[in-house]
Design an enzyme around this catalytic site. Structure first.
Site, mmCIF file in Angstrom:
data_model
loop_
_atom_site.group_PDB
_atom_site.id
_atom_site.type_symbol
_atom_site.label_atom_id
_atom_site.label_comp_id
_atom_site.label_asym_id
_atom_site.label_seq_id
_atom_site.Cartn_x
_atom_site.Cartn_y
_atom_site.Cartn_z
ATOM 1 N N GLY A 60 0.784 -1.222 0.000
ATOM 2 C CA GLY A 60 0.000 0.000 0.000
ATOM 3 C C GLY A 60 0.812 1.266 0.000
ATOM 4 C CB CYS A 61 4.163 2.141 0.918
ATOM 5 S SG CYS A 61 3.657 1.996 2.636
#
Length: 144
Positions: A60-61
């Protein structure tokens, strides 16, 4: 706790959040705050290269972020790194809040402080989502 795991100077997550708020309030604008956050990241202890792999990667980064945890007694300690300077600073900030705390304190410390400090709003959408993903990963580790 030895490097690369972080032992923050504050006794509680709430005290760490208050200290970070006070430190950020010293600066007049977000460019100065960003520079301060980047400096926080530069002070992270060296992260072992063998942990820079998919098993340690935070999903998710936008940037690559790696986290490792270690339990000692009733406390969880975290180590982290990112390939981006500002994100490494955000990792340092999160570890200052969450590392060295009990599972209960980690679970009880809602990452809403990131919004309250203005961090999520001041970042690009992808970076804001990424810092929230890091906080979720840390809190998920405490829920195991």
């Amino acid at each position: 706790m030895e490097a690369p795991f972080i032992t923050p100077p504050e006794a509680t997550a709430a005290e760490a959040i208050d200290a970070i708020r006070d430190e950020l309030d010293v600066f007049d604008d977000w460019m100065e705050r960003y520079q301060y956050i980047i400096e926080m990241g530069r002070k992270l202890p060296p992260f072992p290269p063998q942990w820079c792999n998919d098993a340690h990667r935070v999903p998710g980064c936008q940037s690559q972020v790696w986290l490792e945890e270690k339990q000692e007694g009733d406390r969880l300690y975290f180590a982290g790194l990112s390939d981006a300077a500002i994100v490494s600073g955000l990792v340092a900030l999160l570890l200052r809040v969450y590392s060295g705390r009990t599972r209960a304190e980690i679970e009880a410390t809602d990452p809403s402080f990131l919004r309250e400090l203005g961090l999520v709003q001041a970042l690009s959408t992808n970076r804001g989502n990424g810092v929230e993903a890091m906080a979720r990963a840390i809190r998920s580790a405490a829920m195991v």
